[in-house]
Scaffold this motif. Sequence first.
Motif, mmCIF file in Angstrom:
data_model
loop_
_atom_site.group_PDB
_atom_site.id
_atom_site.type_symbol
_atom_site.label_atom_id
_atom_site.label_comp_id
_atom_site.label_asym_id
_atom_site.label_seq_id
_atom_site.Cartn_x
_atom_site.Cartn_y
_atom_site.Cartn_z
ATOM 1 N N ASN A 1 0.810 -1.215 0.000
ATOM 2 C CA ASN A 1 0.000 0.000 0.000
ATOM 3 C C ASN A 1 0.843 1.265 0.000
ATOM 4 O O ASN A 1 0.515 2.241 -0.685
ATOM 5 C CB ASN A 1 -0.945 0.009 1.206
ATOM 6 C CG ASN A 1 -2.149 -0.888 1.011
ATOM 7 O OD1 ASN A 1 -2.614 -1.084 -0.105
ATOM 8 N ND2 ASN A 1 -2.652 -1.443 2.093
ATOM 9 N N THR A 2 1.917 1.274 0.760
ATOM 10 C CA THR A 2 2.799 2.445 0.763
ATOM 11 C C THR A 2 3.398 2.649 -0.621
ATOM 12 O O THR A 2 3.515 3.784 -1.106
ATOM 13 C CB THR A 2 3.908 2.287 1.812
ATOM 14 O OG1 THR A 2 3.317 2.219 3.115
ATOM 15 C CG2 THR A 2 4.877 3.461 1.787
ATOM 16 N N ALA A 3 3.784 1.563 -1.271
ATOM 17 C CA ALA A 3 4.363 1.647 -2.611
ATOM 18 C C ALA A 3 3.383 2.273 -3.592
ATOM 19 O O ALA A 3 3.737 3.176 -4.365
ATOM 20 C CB ALA A 3 4.761 0.255 -3.093
ATOM 21 N N ALA A 4 2.144 1.810 -3.570
ATOM 22 C CA ALA A 4 1.136 2.337 -4.484
ATOM 23 C C ALA A 4 0.904 3.823 -4.244
ATOM 24 O O ALA A 4 0.833 4.625 -5.180
ATOM 25 C CB ALA A 4 -0.173 1.567 -4.315
ATOM 26 N N SER A 5 0.803 4.197 -2.978
ATOM 27 C CA SER A 5 0.535 5.587 -2.632
ATOM 28 C C SER A 5 1.724 6.490 -2.953
ATOM 29 O O SER A 5 1.570 7.563 -3.547
ATOM 30 C CB SER A 5 0.181 5.690 -1.143
ATOM 31 O OG SER A 5 -0.233 6.993 -0.806
ATOM 32 N N ALA A 6 2.911 6.062 -2.569
ATOM 33 C CA ALA A 6 4.110 6.868 -2.839
ATOM 34 C C ALA A 6 4.288 7.082 -4.333
ATOM 35 O O ALA A 6 4.611 8.185 -4.782
ATOM 36 C CB ALA A 6 5.339 6.191 -2.248
ATOM 37 N N ALA A 7 4.084 6.029 -5.123
ATOM 38 C CA ALA A 7 4.264 6.138 -6.573
ATOM 39 C C ALA A 7 3.254 7.110 -7.177
ATOM 40 O O ALA A 7 3.594 7.915 -8.055
ATOM 41 C CB ALA A 7 4.129 4.762 -7.213
ATOM 42 N N ALA A 8 2.003 7.056 -6.697
ATOM 43 C CA ALA A 8 0.967 7.929 -7.244
ATOM 44 C C ALA A 8 1.236 9.394 -6.912
ATOM 45 O O ALA A 8 1.161 10.268 -7.792
ATOM 46 C CB ALA A 8 -0.404 7.518 -6.707
ATOM 47 N N TYR A 9 1.553 9.676 -5.667
ATOM 48 C CA TYR A 9 1.780 11.074 -5.285
ATOM 49 C C TYR A 9 3.091 11.612 -5.832
ATOM 50 O O TYR A 9 3.187 12.812 -6.141
ATOM 51 C CB TYR A 9 1.677 11.231 -3.768
ATOM 52 C CG TYR A 9 0.235 11.244 -3.327
ATOM 53 C CD1 TYR A 9 -0.510 12.414 -3.348
ATOM 54 C CD2 TYR A 9 -0.410 10.065 -2.952
ATOM 55 C CE1 TYR A 9 -1.852 12.423 -2.986
ATOM 56 C CE2 TYR A 9 -1.750 10.060 -2.587
ATOM 57 C CZ TYR A 9 -2.463 11.248 -2.617
ATOM 58 O OH TYR A 9 -3.800 11.250 -2.282
#
Length: 351
Positions: A88-96
């Motif tokens: 989840n952190t990976a998905a969020s960090a990549a998007a932002y």
Amino acid sequence: MPEARSLIDRYAAHLPVTERTPRLTLGEGNTPLVRAPALERETGLPEVWLKVEGQNPTGSFKDRGMVVAVAKSLEAGARMVLCASTGNTAASAAAYAARGGLSCTVVLPAGQVAAGKLAQAVAHGARVVAVRGPFDAALAVVRALAEQGEATVVNSVNPHRLEGQKTAAFEICEALGEAPDALFIPVGNAGNITAYWKGFVEASESAMATKRPRLFGYQAAGAAPLVSGRPVSDPQTIATAIRIGNPASWKGAIAARDDSGGAIDSVTDDEILSAYAFVARCEGIFCEPASAAAVAGLRKLARVGGLREARRVVCVLTGNGLKDPERARSLAGPIAEVEATPDAVRGALSR
């Protein structure tokens, strides 16, 4: 249609932001607080509410903290963000990072990340490296790289992450008109329980609430270092988002437990999967397995009469069920394939 106010703008007075902080947003926050009548019937509690954090832009609560962490990184002139992640952190960090024009590097524990989460990080352009070992090994690598000046770390060791995540507590108080009596939450790296307590404390010091809830955190039985009191070298659970053996926010979680008069306990994978199916089939909300640890904990505590004084409780559902589609598929069994006729379909349904 005008764009909604960003989370940073909504809570600027409660966040470490300035006029120079970019008002980065993907529409995070303001997630639904949904009444749970089936859980009320089962537990005997007058009010049970579900905070559906899976409706954040990338499908998890991580977006609340990530928007603040990435915005502050931009303000400081960073060019790259870096994180370790169970997904989840990976998905969020990549998007932002993509939204802010930054590059993003993600270090994952090999073979331990659900397909939906990995797909998100890749789609948003993150550079992904898998390391042999658990999440804790990945985080150690990331912290070492950050100390050498490689990039800005946006895991929950970054205090701006917790500042953003505390806003969910504000929203709960605003929606209910008061803090709940108790809050149930999954615990992995322990940043979220730490952030919620910070939020409820601040809410009680403002006009948002007059009291503070008891916080009940739940780890998976095979990854429960806060319950046993010592790190777990090889954490095991089907709930990949909380498969963490040495939480970075250990001290914050213990303080949240003790200061709130709550508890941190564990639930088995069977209890997690039972709650996961219950919430989907009886409440109509599809959450990822780690989210269901909160509901499993509520059911477990209610069974032994541990909530007699509580009237209103909230369970935090941290992520969307589509993060881990294979887990949902495994619960269904084989899907019948028949001829395209009413009789054939009727026959399949009667088996």
